[in-house]
Motif scaffolding. Structure first.
Motif, short mmCIF file in Angstrom:
data_model
loop_
_atom_site.label_atom_id
_atom_site.label_comp_id
_atom_site.label_asym_id
_atom_site.label_seq_id
_atom_site.Cartn_x
_atom_site.Cartn_y
_atom_site.Cartn_z
N ALA A 541 4.07 -4.24 5.20
CA ALA A 541 3.81 -2.81 5.37
C ALA A 541 3.60 -2.15 4.02
N GLN A 542 4.44 -2.49 3.05
CA GLN A 542 4.29 -1.91 1.71
C GLN A 542 2.98 -2.36 1.06
N HIS A 543 2.61 -3.61 1.28
CA HIS A 543 1.35 -4.12 0.73
C HIS A 543 0.16 -3.35 1.30
N SER A 546 0.13 0.30 -0.15
CA SER A 546 -0.19 0.40 -1.57
C SER A 546 -1.63 0.01 -1.87
N HIS A 547 -2.23 -0.87 -1.08
CA HIS A 547 -3.57 -1.36 -1.38
C HIS A 547 -4.67 -0.73 -0.52
N PHE A 548 -4.30 -0.11 0.61
CA PHE A 548 -5.34 0.34 1.53
C PHE A 548 -5.16 1.79 1.98
N LEU A 578 -4.73 2.79 18.85
CA LEU A 578 -4.20 1.91 17.79
C LEU A 578 -4.61 2.43 16.41
N VAL A 579 -5.86 2.83 16.26
CA VAL A 579 -6.33 3.35 14.98
C VAL A 579 -5.54 4.60 14.58
N LEU A 585 0.80 5.48 10.12
CA LEU A 585 1.76 4.64 9.39
C LEU A 585 1.31 4.33 7.97
N ILE A 586 0.00 4.29 7.72
CA ILE A 586 -0.49 3.96 6.39
C ILE A 586 -0.74 5.21 5.55
#
Length: 589
Positions: A541-543, A546-548, A578-579, A585-586
């Motif tokens: 989740a953190q990845h 942080s990247h996307f 879902l999107v 969440l992101i």
């Protein structure tokens, strides 16, 4: 079909005797439940679940009636409440399932035959955050894909009435505080058509979807037309064709009930299959029964014939000294046959040797036989693609196959762990010391493999969701367990990053093309994969955040997503939900 317990023997005999074989073989499970709807008020019935719809029948069984098709379902929710019409342990262990669907039938004024309290209504909607105490919170429910236009939510089935009796093996509804089923009038209403005339052979009423359900005739009451259930559900259709939402409430009184899990799984499989069947190439590959020309349909293969052919194919696959070319062709044949025959998929899981052999071959093809430069060859990628695609097909619609769970969970999930670790690979371009044309071909094959790997991982996670929802998230084969098995893999983060990048690329405003059915299903699977990572694994989740975060913030717009997903795809609205959840969440967390 799956048999939930000793009391199902009589029901199984009834279904085997009074349904066509094609219908019977598609039944996943059946459970006794208390049913509440616009037509039925707290009646103890059998709920029969197939791949396409939910059926109801009396307890003990007398006539099978289609209650709702998955093509009309908008939501399936597990409600956390304590039904006031139950008492004691039944009240505490009850699982309340609410199915929201669309119908073009008029709203019922009240319950007909079994109405005790004219002022009673449906159970009030529960807050979405509340769930049963023995099932962890589910933060996402699929919602609202388009309704089928071919038939209403409740399908009418005219059947002969049999004298109400109760089997000693079936629970007495009065112990649950439920009303006794009353006797209908001894003479049929003049407006009701007769299915059978004396001495005539039974006929099979055909539904709007083309399936038929046989009915049973009683020698004890030959002149009674229509069971209690059929009378309860009989209404004139709305002439205007306007649709509205309705609800079907199922109260499973067994503490070990898996009905909710089977409902979610069946619905999920239905929206995937019905979307893929919109693609002409996929329809030809599966020899879809939806072809309107009966003469073009292949005759159904019996279970015995399927078992014989699978045995022959298995022996050829497992023979010593088989060449790579022969192995590839046999796997292609197995994949094609599995697309067309669910019985073969069930036989696959009962044959441990074939699955173990395929996992071992995948390990050798993708990881054990790379060239010294670490670059995959085209042959290795082609072999890996057909293996992973075949395994993904084998998972489809085999949730109730006990042999599947037994095989994957044996020896603390040893085979499942090998399968998970084998399918993850480095998604980055591998074109060292190769010509540009060869390098582009290899990259295309690698992209195809990554698509297939996502589909297989989706199926494994889907199976894990069933375990996670009613057991601990740390349980064997649960979603949490699957992600922990993958955690030490050196290419896990690049693999997940590739899947996220593909979601951004597909949904970006820079790409204006509408998604094909196959692309829409792959997007749905990728979104489910990302959502599982966000919900069940803090490192992943953190990845992703942080990247996307910026890519999702600036390139993924819901208005654009709606344009890319045609409304007639059954999977479009669940994918949109879902999107939305992933963006929350992101981007917004």
């Amino acid at each position: 079909m799956a048999r939930p317990g000793p009391g199902s023997v009589r029901l199984d005999r009834f279904l085997r005797r009074n349904t066509e074989r094609a219908v019977y073989e598609r039944i996943r499970t059946c459970e006794p439940c208390v049913v509440v709807s616009e037509r039925v008020n707290k009646v103890y019935m059998h709920v029969v679940l197939s791949d396409e719809r939910v059926y109801l029948t009396e307890h003990p069984p007398r006539a099978l009636t289609a209650a709702v098709s998955f093509g009309r379902v908008r939501d399936i929710e597990l409600v956390n409440d304590l039904p006031d019409f139950l008492s004691g342990k039944d009240r505490e262990r009850c699982q309340h399932i609410r199915i929201v669907y669309v119908t073009d039938e008029p709203a019922a004024v009240g319950w007909d035959w079994l109405r005790r309290d004219k002022k009673a209504g449906l159970p009030p909607p529960a807050p979405p955050s509340r769930r049963n105490s023995h099932c962890p919170s589910i933060t996402h429910n699929f919602e609202g894909y388009p309704a089928e236009r071919s038939h209403g939510g409740w399908r009418k089935e005219e059947v002969h009435m049999i004298k109400p009796t109760r089997s000693a093996s079936c629970p007495n509804p009065e112990t649950l505080g439920l009303p006794r089923v009353p006797h209908p009038p001894t003479q049929p209403l003049s407006t009701e058509p007769r299915l059978y005339s004396p001495g005539s052979s039974p006929t099979s009423p055909r539904s709007a979807s083309g399936q038929s359900v046989k009915t049973v005739e009683s020698g004890q009451a030959p002149r009674r037309v229509g069971s209690v259930l059929s009378r309860l559900l009989r209404r004139d259709r709305v002439t205007s064709g306007e649709e509205r939402e309705a609800e079907l409430h199922l109260y499973a009184v067994s503490q070990t009930s898996r009905l909710y899990l089977h409902l979610q799984s069946s619905w999920n499989s239905f929206i995937i299959r019905s979307t893929l069947l919109l693609d002409p190439l996929y329809r030809r590959k599966c020899n879809a029964s939806s072809d309107p020309s009966p003469g073009k349909q292949r005759p159904a293969i019996s279970w015995e014939r399927t078992a014989h052919l699978f045995g022959q194919l298995s022996s050829e696959l497992l023979q010593d000294g088989i060449s790579v070319e022969s192995l590839y062709l046999l796997l292609q044949e197995l994949r094609t046959a599995a697309h067309r025959n669910v019985a073969l998929r069930r036989l696959f899981w009962r044959s441990n040797e074939v699955c173990v052999f395929m996992v071992q071959t995948l390990e050798e093809s993708l990881h054990g036989c790379q060239s010294l430069s670490g670059v995959h060859t085209a042959d290795q990628l082609l072999m890996s693609i057909v293996i992973v695609q075949t395994l993904a097909v084998m998972f489809r619609e085999t949730e109730v196959e006990a042999a599947r769970l037994n095989l994957l969970s044996a020896k603390k999930g040893a085979l499942a762990s090998r399968m998970l670790l084998a399918l993850i690979c480095d998604p980055r371009p591998q074109t060292q010391n190769r010509g540009s044309q060869t390098g582009s071909e290899l990259q295309a094959l690698l992209s195809e493999y990554l698509d297939a790997a996502c589909s297989l991982l989706f199926e494994l996670l889907l199976s894990g969701h069933e375990t996670s929802r009613c057991f601990s998230v740390d349980n064997l084969l649960s979603v949490g367990w699957i992600l922990r098995v993958l955690q030490p893999h050196p290419h896990l983060l690049p693999f997940i990053g590739h899947q996220a990048q593909q979601v951004v690329q597909v949904l970006s405003e820079l790409q204006e093309s509408v998604l094909s059915p196959v692309e829409a299903v792959l997007l749905f699977q990728r979104c489910r994969l990302l959502l599982a990572c966000l919900q069940y694994h803090s490192q992943l989740a953190q990845h992703l955040r942080s990247h996307f975060r910026e890519e999702f913030r600036y390139f993924v717009k819901l208005s654009c997503v709606e344009e890319k997903l045609p409304p007639h795809y059954p999977i479009s609205l669940p994918t949109l939900q879902l999107v939305k959840h992933i963006l929350n969440l992101i981007v917004h967390r």
